[in-house]
Write a protein that holds these residues in place. Sequence first.
Motif, PDB file in Angstrom:
ATOM      1  N   UNK A  63      93.340  -7.565   3.879  1.00 37.42           N
ATOM      2  CA  UNK A  63      93.636  -8.804   3.187  1.00 37.42           C
ATOM      3  C   UNK A  63      93.751  -8.629   1.686  1.00 37.42           C
ATOM      4  N   UNK A  64      93.013  -7.682   1.131  1.00 37.30           N
ATOM      5  CA  UNK A  64      93.060  -7.464  -0.311  1.00 37.30           C
ATOM      6  C   UNK A  64      94.395  -6.880  -0.748  1.00 37.30           C
ATOM      7  N   UNK A  65      95.061  -6.183   0.175  1.00 37.21           N
ATOM      8  CA  UNK A  65      96.326  -5.524  -0.157  1.00 37.21           C
ATOM      9  C   UNK A  65      97.524  -6.203   0.497  1.00 37.21           C
ATOM     10  N   UNK A  66      97.304  -7.381   1.087  1.00 39.66           N
ATOM     11  CA  UNK A  66      98.421  -8.150   1.653  1.00 39.66           C
ATOM     12  C   UNK A  66      99.276  -8.704   0.517  1.00 39.66           C
ATOM     13  N   UNK A  67     100.456  -9.208   0.890  1.00 40.79           N
ATOM     14  CA  UNK A  67     101.333  -9.814  -0.120  1.00 40.79           C
ATOM     15  C   UNK A  67     101.644 -11.242   0.296  1.00 40.79           C
ATOM     16  N   UNK A  68     101.083 -12.208  -0.427  1.00 40.42           N
ATOM     17  CA  UNK A  68     100.118 -12.069  -1.523  1.00 40.42           C
ATOM     18  C   UNK A  68      98.722 -11.740  -0.990  1.00 40.42           C
ATOM     19  N   UNK A  69      97.834 -11.348  -1.882  1.00 41.57           N
ATOM     20  CA  UNK A  69      96.464 -11.036  -1.465  1.00 41.57           C
ATOM     21  C   UNK A  69      95.819 -12.276  -0.848  1.00 41.57           C
ATOM     22  N   UNK A  70      94.981 -12.040   0.154  1.00 36.80           N
ATOM     23  CA  UNK A  70      94.455 -13.121   0.996  1.00 36.80           C
ATOM     24  C   UNK A  70      93.149 -13.697   0.467  1.00 36.80           C
ATOM     25  N   UNK A  71      93.146 -14.988   0.209  1.00 37.60           N
ATOM     26  CA  UNK A  71      91.900 -15.709  -0.073  1.00 37.60           C
ATOM     27  C   UNK A  71      91.062 -15.738   1.202  1.00 37.60           C
ATOM     28  N   UNK A  72      89.758 -15.541   1.059  1.00 35.57           N
ATOM     29  CA  UNK A  72      88.922 -15.424   2.254  1.00 35.57           C
ATOM     30  C   UNK A  72      87.486 -15.824   1.950  1.00 35.57           C
ATOM     31  N   UNK A  73      86.748 -16.088   3.006  1.00 39.72           N
ATOM     32  CA  UNK A  73      85.289 -16.214   2.924  1.00 39.72           C
ATOM     33  C   UNK A  73      84.724 -14.819   3.189  1.00 39.72           C
TER      34      UNK A  73
END
Length: 339
Positions: free
Chosen positions: A282-292
């Motif tokens: 998720x940190x390197x997705x496009x765009x980076x993923x907001x998460x809990x």
Amino acid sequence: MTVHLKDIAEYTGVSIKTVSNVVNGNFARVSAEKRQQVLDAIKKLNYQPNVAARHLRKAPVGVIAYAFPDLSNPYFSDVGNAITAAAAEQGYTILLDYTRSEREKELLVVKGLRPHLVDGIILDSHTLDVEDVPSDQTKGAIVLLGERLFGAPFDHVLIDNVAAARIATQHLLSLGRRRIAVIGVVEQCQSEAPSLRLQGYMQALNEAGQELDPLLLANGGLWHRADGAASMRYLLSLDSPPDAVFCFNDLMALGAMSVLHEAGLRIPEDIAIIGIDDIEDGRYAHPSLTTIAPDKEKMGQCAVSLLIGRIKGTRTQAPECVNVPFHLCIRKSTVGNAQ
């Protein structure tokens, strides 16, 4: 009355060798029908292996098992890494036991029927009921992870799923999103995570005075990328598609994002996305993923500490449920370049 392998064999009408294979997890040598017969007999006759006799040891061996359900989900490898690091600090080695969310494998774990020599088990169960587990810690040291077996007589480590889901939904509401869908609803699920996260989502909507639209509740399947993609296609087919989606884990969020890209929709301008788990993808997705983001390091440390306390006998108090911290990690999938 002590039940032996020969008693199981006589009861089921199979050979002692077949019973031994099932007890030791050698399933490839036994047909599915006979395997189930033996497992049913083990449960009905309350067979308990004599660990001292089988392994000729009484002293601890410095090995802890981590039994987990899904090798394809990076969340479990992240937790496994945290457990391994915490155990190493205490001089323990971790044995990974991949159960594939199969009931018979989880039963073997909690009833001590594995051939492995372990001092205790950290178990993330997806199939067992409270009635399936030993009635007390004297049957073996076990610490539970995840959203199942609430009320079992073991220490339990997890996050507050209701609060986490409420915060995720509140974040989307704070950005002005009003048609917020969820991906991950599962009826009659083996885990309680879907219902707990749905509860948190609904609480946030209610607090904001937003009416729940049942059409925005999308199925989660197995909570994999493909399930998130399929549910996102369904949501886009609605007459009034959502302007935000809360996915009950990051894998489904990544699948949903791929469908949005294919459809030519912008994230987050057209549809904002948030997940839970904070996996590396998720940190390197496009765009980076907001998460809990659960504190997985703390989760591992807490589980190992509680288990070793039970193993060594220094922890004798009643079992407790420990909620580890989590935090909202805001990235571009909800706020775009504003972050």
